[in-house]
Design an enzyme around this catalytic site. Structure first.
Site, PDB file in Angstrom:
ATOM      1  N   GLU A 115       0.820  -1.203   0.000  1.00  0.00           N
ATOM      2  CA  GLU A 115       0.000   0.000   0.000  1.00  0.00           C
ATOM      3  C   GLU A 115       0.857   1.258   0.000  1.00  0.00           C
ATOM      4  O   GLU A 115       1.949   1.297   0.559  1.00  0.00           O
ATOM      5  CB  GLU A 115      -0.949  -0.029   1.207  1.00  0.00           C
ATOM      6  N   CYS A 128       3.664   8.508   1.021  1.00  0.00           N
ATOM      7  CA  CYS A 128       4.175   7.525   1.981  1.00  0.00           C
ATOM      8  C   CYS A 128       4.330   6.197   1.246  1.00  0.00           C
ATOM      9  O   CYS A 128       3.342   5.635   0.767  1.00  0.00           O
ATOM     10  CB  CYS A 128       3.193   7.397   3.145  1.00  0.00           C
ATOM     11  N   CYS A 135       6.234  -6.936   7.310  1.00  0.00           N
ATOM     12  CA  CYS A 135       7.265  -6.341   8.169  1.00  0.00           C
ATOM     13  C   CYS A 135       7.724  -7.378   9.186  1.00  0.00           C
ATOM     14  O   CYS A 135       6.934  -8.193   9.656  1.00  0.00           O
ATOM     15  CB  CYS A 135       6.695  -5.115   8.887  1.00  0.00           C
ATOM     16  N   CYS A 139       5.788  -4.347  15.650  1.00  0.00           N
ATOM     17  CA  CYS A 139       5.504  -3.277  16.609  1.00  0.00           C
ATOM     18  C   CYS A 139       4.031  -3.399  17.007  1.00  0.00           C
ATOM     19  O   CYS A 139       3.150  -3.463  16.150  1.00  0.00           O
ATOM     20  CB  CYS A 139       5.790  -1.911  16.001  1.00  0.00           C
ATOM     21  N   CYS A 142       1.209  -1.102  15.644  1.00  0.00           N
ATOM     22  CA  CYS A 142       1.175  -0.882  14.196  1.00  0.00           C
ATOM     23  C   CYS A 142       0.405  -1.988  13.504  1.00  0.00           C
ATOM     24  O   CYS A 142       0.691  -3.171  13.692  1.00  0.00           O
ATOM     25  CB  CYS A 142       2.603  -0.829  13.665  1.00  0.00           C
ATOM     26  N   CYS A 368      -1.343   6.631   9.791  1.00  0.00           N
ATOM     27  CA  CYS A 368      -0.064   6.100  10.260  1.00  0.00           C
ATOM     28  C   CYS A 368      -0.260   4.819  11.073  1.00  0.00           C
ATOM     29  O   CYS A 368      -1.063   4.768  11.986  1.00  0.00           O
ATOM     30  CB  CYS A 368       0.635   7.151  11.114  1.00  0.00           C
TER      31      CYS A 368
END
Length: 393
Positions: A115, A128, A135, A139, A142, A368
């Site tokens: 994305e 962005c 990933c 985290c 996230c 975010c």
């Protein structure tokens, strides 16, 4: 070596299978493009000039067909079209938020999807972009972190995201028209899916292409790389890319940061701050940005604000306070607005800029920490996510 000794081999050193069919020129550095043209029949004496011409067609004018590269001889164009392609990721879907934010789901080789988000503001347009499919960092606040790493993106797939956005914004110049300096896409942030410093070489090559003056031509100061703290690669970022640096910091004690940003167990707050104090480009004109997501009752106390000030002492910095963008199953809540303002005031009165980021694109899950395609979303319960984040013990 004894007959029984185990044989180990770094997979990164194994010879790669050469790609079948035409080679994609997008993502090759200038040097790689020149070498590739020579290897496929372009005379060495002409290679520098041909590299410059093709480069400008691809990155300055946004041309994808060799037929349109009219300053090249017809026979040479036909030869190029047989051996090469100019391809960018395929847009699978586009969503536009009520606030004008655009989220693209793009498909790359292997059918994987990442994305990309474009955020329009009055004085800039920020893109962005992602550096990995998924990933490794997990985290806990996230949304992308709930998706396992599939693979690194290539330099072509990274710069291709920029080219896709410019396509959609209609930002390539019209052939023969006067040059327009107004930029809809004026800034790039490497804050999408993935940890950029775990894919350093591809990120570096893609950003060098973005900064090249004979192409997309973005200033290095308009590119920000965000890392969770891959300490050994931080100095290299200044030396080999030269862009602005942002740190996903989010906590003022190792105990809390271990849970929020698990990479902290490998390189803790002290090791990270030592690397930042030595950062070659840190100066009053090129401050390091500390990103700090505001989580209710976790990291948002006055004591946290005061500790943060002490920790970053001596580092030219600004603190970006990010109201947490809640997503389905998230184990946290956004700090109250009053609490965020109080935190920001303590930072500000200590002499640091402490802007509070306005949440954007929340209605399309583009904010975010929310980047994650619905097609690959892991169906995890709140309890599962919290357990994996180490919040239940």
């Amino acid at each position: 070596m004894s007959a029984t000794a185990p044989i180990t081999q770094d997979v990164m050193t194994l010879p790669r299978k050469l790609p079948e069919g035409p080679i994609n020129l997008v993502g090759l550095t200038r040097a790689q493009l020149r070498e590739t043209l020579i290897a496929h029949g372009t005379p060495e004496k002409q290679a520098k000039m041909r590299t410059g011409q093709i480069w400008q067609w691809i990155y300055e004018k946004g041309v994808r067909s060799f037929d349109e590269m009219t300053n090249l001889a017809k026979a040479y164009r036909a030869d190029l079209a047989e051996k090469f392609v100019v391809e960018v990721p395929e847009v699978v879907s586009k969503q536009v938020s009520d606030d004008g934010t655009r989220k693209y789901l793009v498909k790359i080789a292997g059918g994987h999807e990442v994305e990309v988000v474009y955020i329009p503001e009055t004085d800039r347009g920020t893109l962005c972009i992602s550096s990995q499919v998924g990933c490794t960092l997990t985290c806990s606040f996230c949304h992308t972190g709930t998706q396992k790493l599939v693979r690194n993106l290539t330099a072509g797939e990274i710069i291709g995201q920029v080219m896709v956005a410019r396509d959609d914004l209609g930002e390539w110049p019209e052939i023969g028209a006067p040059k327009n300096e107004t930029r809809l896409l004026s800034n790039i942030v490497l804050m999408g899916m993935g940890e950029p410093l775990y894919n350093f070489d591809a990120v570096r090559d893609a950003m060098k292409i973005a900064m090249d003056p004979e192409g997309i031509s973005l200033s290095r100061r308009r590119i920000t790389l965000s890392t969770s703290g891959v300490v050994p690669e931080i100095a290299k970022t200044a030396e080999e890319i030269g862009c602005m640096l942002a740190i996903s910091f989010h906590a003022t004690t190792n105990e809390v940061r271990d849970k929020l940003v698990p990479i902290n167990k490998k390189w803790n707050i002290e090791a990270l701050l030592d690397a930042l104090r030595a950062y070659p480009k840190a100066s009053n004109s090129e401050r390091i940005t500390f990103e700090y997501v505001m989580l209710k009752g976790v990291n948002d106390s006055d004591e946290d604000a005061r500790r943060l000030i002490q920790l970053i002492k001596g580092i030219p910095a600004k603190i970006n306070l990010i109201p947490f963008n809640e997503w389905p199953g998230a184990p946290y809540q956004r700090s109250d607005w009053k609490r965020i303002k109080a935190f920001a005031n303590i930072i500000y009165h200590a002499g640091y800029a402490s802007p509070i980021r306005t949440p954007r694109g929340e209605d399309i899950m583009a904010a975010c920490g929310q980047l994650k395609s619905a097609t690959e979303r892991a169906r995890k319960s709140r309890a599962q996510i919290a357990a994996e984040a180490g919040l239940n013990g």
